[in-house]
Design an enzyme around this catalytic site. Structure first.
Site, short mmCIF file in Angstrom:
data_model
loop_
_atom_site.label_atom_id
_atom_site.label_comp_id
_atom_site.label_asym_id
_atom_site.label_seq_id
_atom_site.Cartn_x
_atom_site.Cartn_y
_atom_site.Cartn_z
N CYS A 86 -62.04 -105.95 61.18
CA CYS A 86 -61.44 -105.91 59.87
C CYS A 86 -61.16 -107.32 59.16
O CYS A 86 -62.30 -108.01 59.27
CB CYS A 86 -59.87 -105.03 59.99
SG CYS A 86 -58.86 -106.17 61.06
N ARG A 87 -60.14 -107.56 58.35
CA ARG A 87 -59.89 -108.56 57.43
C ARG A 87 -59.22 -109.86 58.56
O ARG A 87 -60.04 -110.86 58.52
CB ARG A 87 -58.97 -108.45 56.40
CG ARG A 87 -59.08 -109.48 55.60
CD ARG A 87 -58.01 -109.51 54.37
NE ARG A 87 -56.52 -109.34 54.77
CZ ARG A 87 -55.67 -110.36 55.10
NH1 ARG A 87 -56.46 -111.56 55.25
NH2 ARG A 87 -54.45 -109.90 55.62
#
Length: 124
Positions: A86-87
């Site tokens: 993800c981030r």
């Protein structure tokens, strides 16, 4: 009393282990693995908007928020290796837990794209 506590502890351990678990690796290790392996899925669990601003080449986007209790048609093989990112690494852990609950067995959580040092693909 000790016997009851032992039995309860054993039951809790059995239940938690039967759920399965996912492996965690660094982005550096992910970069190495995707260069040397084949037959895996690279799963970005950020939003489509985040994905379009830049993602690891070859990744598919299935937002963490859309992973729930329903089967996922784009991930039909529950035994196939899935690398999840993800981030920053938080949503990928949540997504891995949800995928475990859906029966996926070969999950590798790689943290966040913020730590990715390789090529980035924009768009798609």
């Amino acid at each position: 009393m000790k016997k009851i506590i032992y039995l309860l502890a054993t039951a809790v351990l059995f239940i938690s282990c039967s759920k399965g678990q996912f492996t965690q690796i660094s982005m550096e290790e992910l970069a190495h693995r995707i260069q040397t392996e084949s037959d895996y899925i690279l799963l970005d669990v950020r939003t489509p908007e985040e994905f379009s601003t830049g993602h690891i080449p070859g990744a598919i986007c299935i937002p963490n928020e859309s992973i729930g209790k329903q089967e996922i048609p784009t991930l039909p093989n529950k035994k196939q290796r899935i690398y999840i990112y993800c981030r920053s690494g938080s949503r990928s852990k949540h997504a891995a837990d949800k995928l475990l609950n859906l029966g996926y067995t070969n999950l590798v959580e790689a943290g966040g794209i913020m730590d990715w040092q390789g090529e980035i693909e924009v768009g798609r």
